[in-house]
Design a protein around this motif. Structure first.
Motif, PDB file in Angstrom:
ATOM      1  N   ILE A 175       0.865  -1.178   0.000  1.00 18.76           N
ATOM      2  CA  ILE A 175       0.000   0.000   0.000  1.00 18.76           C
ATOM      3  C   ILE A 175       0.900   1.225   0.000  1.00 18.76           C
ATOM      4  O   ILE A 175       1.801   1.362   0.836  1.00 18.76           O
ATOM      5  N   LEU A 176       0.651   2.155  -0.962  1.00 27.12           N
ATOM      6  CA  LEU A 176       1.493   3.346  -1.113  1.00 27.12           C
ATOM      7  C   LEU A 176       0.631   4.601  -1.211  1.00 27.12           C
ATOM      8  O   LEU A 176      -0.535   4.540  -1.631  1.00 27.12           O
ATOM      9  N   ALA A 177       1.185   5.717  -0.852  1.00 24.75           N
ATOM     10  CA  ALA A 177       0.504   7.000  -1.037  1.00 24.75           C
ATOM     11  C   ALA A 177       0.491   7.344  -2.522  1.00 24.75           C
ATOM     12  O   ALA A 177       1.469   7.114  -3.239  1.00 24.75           O
ATOM     13  N   ILE A 178      -0.610   7.899  -2.992  1.00 29.02           N
ATOM     14  CA  ILE A 178      -0.747   8.219  -4.413  1.00 29.02           C
ATOM     15  C   ILE A 178       0.307   9.225  -4.863  1.00 29.02           C
ATOM     16  O   ILE A 178       0.699   9.240  -6.041  1.00 29.02           O
ATOM     17  N   ASP A 179       0.842  10.035  -3.937  1.00 29.31           N
ATOM     18  CA  ASP A 179       1.856  11.035  -4.304  1.00 29.31           C
ATOM     19  C   ASP A 179       3.162  10.387  -4.769  1.00 29.31           C
ATOM     20  O   ASP A 179       3.994  11.051  -5.405  1.00 29.31           O
ATOM     21  N   GLU A 180       3.354   9.131  -4.469  1.00 30.44           N
ATOM     22  CA  GLU A 180       4.558   8.451  -4.936  1.00 30.44           C
ATOM     23  C   GLU A 180       4.499   8.125  -6.426  1.00 30.44           C
ATOM     24  O   GLU A 180       5.505   7.702  -6.996  1.00 30.44           O
ATOM     25  N   GLU A 181       3.345   8.292  -7.044  1.00 26.37           N
ATOM     26  CA  GLU A 181       3.183   8.070  -8.478  1.00 26.37           C
ATOM     27  C   GLU A 181       2.465   9.277  -9.066  1.00 26.37           C
ATOM     28  O   GLU A 181       1.260   9.244  -9.341  1.00 26.37           O
ATOM     29  N   LYS A 185      -1.535   9.879 -10.316  1.00 23.24           N
ATOM     30  CA  LYS A 185      -2.413  10.811  -9.611  1.00 23.24           C
ATOM     31  C   LYS A 185      -3.033  11.812 -10.573  1.00 23.24           C
ATOM     32  O   LYS A 185      -4.232  12.105 -10.518  1.00 23.24           O
TER      33      LYS A 185
END
Length: 546
Positions: A175-181, A185
């Motif tokens: 699970i990752l924060a959308i800001d990492e992609e 986004k």
């Protein structure tokens, strides 16, 4: 990938490629459930095994096998019926086949996706079919006691597809924060804004065309900016049928199929054959019986060349479903009843009327023609579902040629297979409501059926079995409907003949060769065009015997 089903003598698994269709999806307003592409793909993502019998079952709530009662329909052989084998409120179907997958592949086995039954649920399993020398069972478990559950003959009871054995264990989920992609986004937010704006516009200005009420980005494999999402995006699955499975199918439950025991019809019922010489009759009969051992399936093909079509189907007198040939035709999206009604308007057309009241309609068709405004015709067949009582058919093509020119703007043309010469370059239309029906007959030309709107069920029988089809008037049979209950009792020469069943979806093209018997039933409001203007000779009528 090779997937095999080995059968013992006497085993007859009714296996078919799964259909994307579901009754409950058909019943949704404007059939909107089919706008969900993941549902469609899941529905067709495997093969189904059909029940060899109809039966009822009931569970009293106990844990013993005897607490489930199975009541097969009369006449069901004991070895074909499911049994309460394991207890715990379960019913067990025996799968008549030993499945084999390549090394490293299992079979996922369960119930057909998105196909619920009240009071009972399928149990899923994963089986190592690359090495196991065993057959397996398919089990359903009651969800509440004292509920009578019914399975019809030919209702799917098992659904399966191959899965790679260690694939799921090799997955590393995170699970990752959308800001990492950031690019993902951006695309998501762009789509979200466009979706909100689209919904506002649809609410303010409802479109007349149902297909315009949804965006279709995912369905078409596009991102919100119109760029392709994946080069191998799928909007349909076309799974191959099991080679040899057709021999075990029973499209008509009332017709037992045992090709080797088919009786010869009485001499009075086969006049054409009686005119042949004894040796020629023996050759034809022997050929017929040999072909009945393994009837050739009607295949679905994509991207076939003109040369392949000519050699493998047109010259070989072998039907085929052509997939994807009409994919770019705007009619596939546009042709709703409202669209057609507003396009043609109140122009007078000629239609066939009162077909169902005349059992000899085909002999007396000219007396049933009538004229009426096109928009009134559409309103009536949609509101009243007139079926065969009101139908625009190929017989009316000449009278409606000028009016139907308006439809041609939404139609493409199959130059690969057809010629533009002649007065029927754009084909002959069939427009009618659900339950419009063309009875059993054969044609004197090769035909290409282009399904534009709605679905049709086509039953086909090879020309070789014509002596069994009670052909006593020109191209028509005394039999109108091969699927009619009790038809074999009324026409005993039918026993054991092989009937192919084809489901035509919008965008499908079905080649029906000269001499192939067929009957056609519309399952929805339907528009079909029939072409006879092939690039190759198609004028065999002069040599046809009455």
């Amino acid at each position: 990938m090779d997937l095999r089903c080995y059968v013992y003598p006497g085993w007859e698994p009714r296996i078919r490629a799964a259909s994307p269709r579901r009754d409950w999806m058909d019943a949704t307003p404007e059939r909107f459930a089919y706008r969900c592409l993941p549902l469609n793909i899941a529905n067709a993502h495997g093969w189904e095994i059909l029940s060899p019998c109809g039966f009822e079952a009931e569970w009293n709530g106990g844990a013993a096998p005897s607490d489930v009662e199975v009541r097969p329909d009369p006449g069901t052989p004991a070895h074909r019926a499911p049994v309460p084998l394991f207890g715990q409120g379960t019913v067990t179907f025996h799968v008549e086949g030993i499945m084999r997958t390549p090394p490293g592949f299992n079979l996922w086995v369960g119930g057909s996706p998105n196909h619920a039954k009240d009071g009972i649920a399928p149990l899923g399993g994963v089986i190592e079919t690359d090495w196991s020398p065993f057959s397996f069972t398919m089990n359903w478990r009651f969800t509440r006691p004292n509920q009578v559950v019914r399975f019809e003959e030919n209702e799917p009871f098992c659904f399966f597809f191959p899965v790679e054995r260690h694939l799921v264990e090799s997955v590393e989920p995170r699970i990752l924060a959308i800001d990492e992609e950031p690019e993902l986004k951006r695309q998501f937010e762009e789509w979200s804004r466009s979706r909100d704006a689209f919904h506002v516009e649809v609410a303010a200005n409802p479109p007349a065309n149902p297909s315009a009420k949804w965006q279709k980005f995912y369905y078409r494999g596009l991102k919100s900016d119109g760029c392709p999402g994946a080069g191998d995006h799928q909007s349909k699955l076309r799974l191959a049928e099991f080679d040899g499975a057709a021999a075990f199918h029973r499209e008509t439950p009332d017709r037992p199929a045992a090709p080797s025991s088919r009786p010869e019809p009485p001499a009075a019922e086969r006049p054409a054959k009686d005119r042949l010489g004894a040796k020629y009759e023996w050759i034809l009969t022997s050929k017929e019986r040999l072909q009945a051992l393994a009837p050739r399936a009607i295949l679905r093909k994509r991207g076939i060349s003109a040369e392949e079509f000519l050699a493998q189907h047109y010259a070989a007198n072998q039907p085929v479903i052509l997939d994807g040939e009409l994919a770019d035709w705007s009619a596939l999206d546009r042709w709703t009843p409202d669209y057609l009604k507003h396009l043609i308007g109140s122009r007078e057309i000629e239609v066939q009327g009162d077909r169902s009241s005349d059992p000899d309609f085909e002999r007396n068709m000219t007396s049933h023609r009538r004229t009426m405004p096109f928009d009134a015709f559409i309103d009536r067949i949609i509101a009243e579902g007139d079926g065969n009582d009101l139908y625009l058919t190929a017989y009316n093509s000449a009278a409606n040629a000028a009016t139907l020119e308006l439809l041609h703007q939404d139609l493409g043309f199959l130059d690969k297979l057809l010629t533009r010469e002649g007065g029927t370059a754009h084909g002959m239309p069939w427009i009618g409501s659900a339950n419009s029906f063309t009875p059993l007959h054969h044609d004197l030309t090769n035909n290409l059926l282009l399904q534009i709107t709605g679905r049709k069920r086509v039953l086909l029988v090879a020309p070789d079995v014509t002596p069994h089809l009670y052909n006593d008037h020109h191209v028509y049979s005394r039999i109108r409907d091969l699927a009619e209950p009790g038809i074999v009792e009324r026409f005993p020469a039918l026993e054991g003949i092989h009937v192919h069943q084809v489901m035509l979806e919008p965008g499908d093209a079905l080649f029906v060769p000269l001499g192939w018997w067929h009957q056609v039933t519309a399952l929805d409001f339907s528009v079909t065009f029939t072409h006879t203007n092939f690039r190759w000779p198609n004028d065999f009528y002069a040599n046809h015997p009455e």
